[in-house]
Scaffold this active site. Structure first.
Site, PDB file in Angstrom:
ATOM      1  N   ASP A   1      -2.676  -1.710   9.779  1.00  0.00           N
ATOM      2  CA  ASP A   1      -2.770  -1.722   8.314  1.00  0.00           C
ATOM      3  C   ASP A   1      -3.305  -3.055   7.775  1.00  0.00           C
ATOM      4  O   ASP A   1      -3.559  -3.168   6.574  1.00  0.00           O
ATOM      5  CB  ASP A   1      -1.387  -1.499   7.680  1.00  0.00           C
TER       6      ASP A   1
ATOM      7  N   LYS B   1       0.844  -1.211   0.000  1.00  0.00           N
ATOM      8  CA  LYS B   1       0.000   0.000   0.000  1.00  0.00           C
ATOM      9  C   LYS B   1       0.869   1.246   0.000  1.00  0.00           C
ATOM     10  O   LYS B   1       2.004   1.249   0.471  1.00  0.00           O
ATOM     11  CB  LYS B   1      -0.951   0.027   1.204  1.00  0.00           C
TER      12      LYS B   1
END
Ligand code: ATP
Length: 302
Positions: free
Chosen positions: A138, A10
């Site tokens: 995350d 990401k």
């Protein structure tokens, strides 16, 4: 029977960090974008847990015991489902470790998906997301993929619309940076009054509007990361890396997450290839990768 799952890296196109909370976490407002750089997790039968790692960070900073998020994901899913944690696991890493790209989180998400299939535990999506949040802030996004607004510690997610594929070049500069060390440096800079104190979180709206309808220059203008100043404080040479990216034709560039990766936004796919080639030739970065997104989150590939 062996199953294979993969999960993406990401980029945080926005990372607004609030003041330190009493539970030791910072309140976040972040916009995650999953990009096409993947780790894979292979899971097969075993007695107890066994873990091996190849690729980026193998034999170095990536642990192969209970400290690895893959191992913790296995124990957590087994306890949740009431099964024995029996599996032979292999992680093949393309996402550099401690780079601000959520590599460990990707591995944890891929492990949850792979082991759910291997063990036939058929966990509900909501249960997997909850287990993911216990593994790390995350990890839920690594399961979900795409583009999402994250609040709380980053684990409360809302999908975000985008009208196109965004083309990035990731420049990994030097050794990994420890995420807690970068947050500690932010707290230090704030205590010294060197950066804003975070009570006014950066707004997400400009980034969300740019993602909805572009153009790349609008997204470039809206990029923001409160961890960039502390990452630059700990790694002054990142300043040169950011400049190299814009000098080489990036529409915009920022430090990804806690760094040290520099995420450089390109106008389109062709410009990304040219930008990657230019940056690779300059020797500022250890590794240069073109990666576009959004791409889906963790899923089985065989
Ligand atoms: P984030 O962007 O989520 O803050 P990061 O991408 O900067 O994370 P990771 O690659 O997730 O960092 O690794 C951070 C640390 O976590 C590593 O230095 C390592 O000690 C530990 N770790 C545990 N499991 C893993 C894993 N599967 N892959 C990489 N690192 C792992």
């Amino acid at each position: 029977m062996t199953v294979v799952a993969r999960a993406p890296a990401k980029i945080n196109v926005l990372l607004a960090v609030g003041p330190l909370r009493s539970d030791g976490f910072h309140e976040l407002r972040t916009v995650y974008l999953a990009v096409g750089l993947h780790d894979t997790v292979t899971a097969g039968p075993g007695e107890g847990l066994a873990l091996t790692v190849s690729g980026e960070g193998a034999g170095g900073e990536v642990p192969v015991d209970g400290r690895n998020l893959v191992w913790r994901a296995a124990e957590l899913l087994a306890a949740h489902a009431g099964v024995r944690a029996d599996a032979t696991l292999h992680v093949d890493k393309s996402i550099p470790a401690a780079a601000g790209l959520a590599g460990g989180s990707a591995d944890a998400a891929a492990a949850l998906v792979a082991l759910d299939a291997l063990w036939g535990t058929r966990a509900a999506r909501s249960d997997l997301l909850e287990l993911a949040a216990r593994l790390g802030s995350d990890v839920p996004f690594s399961l979900l993929g795409g583009v999402a607004l994250g609040t709380g510690r980053g684990e409360q997610l809302a999908p975000v619309l985008t009208d196109r594929t965004w083309h990035w070049v990731l420049g990994i500069a030097g050794e990994g940076l420890s995420t807690p060390a970068v947050y500690a440096e932010l707290d230090r800079l704030r205590a010294a009054g060197r950066v804003p104190d975070g009570t006014q979180l950066l707004p997400a709206e400009p980034v969300l509007a740019a993602l909805r309808s572009g153009p790349p220059s609008a997204l470039a203008a809206a990029l923001g990361n409160d961890l960039q100043a502390p990452a630059l404080g700990l790694r002054p040479e990142l300043r040169r890396a950011l400049r190299a990216a814009t000098d080489a034709g990036a529409v915009g560039a920022l430090v990804s997450g806690s760094g040290p990766t520099v995420a450089a936004l390109a106008e389109d796919e062709r410009s990304a290839v040219t930008l990657a080639a230019t940056l690779a030739g300059e020797g500022v970065f250890r590794t240069v990768r073109a990666a576009s997104g959004p791409v889906p989150g963790a899923r089985l590939i065989s």
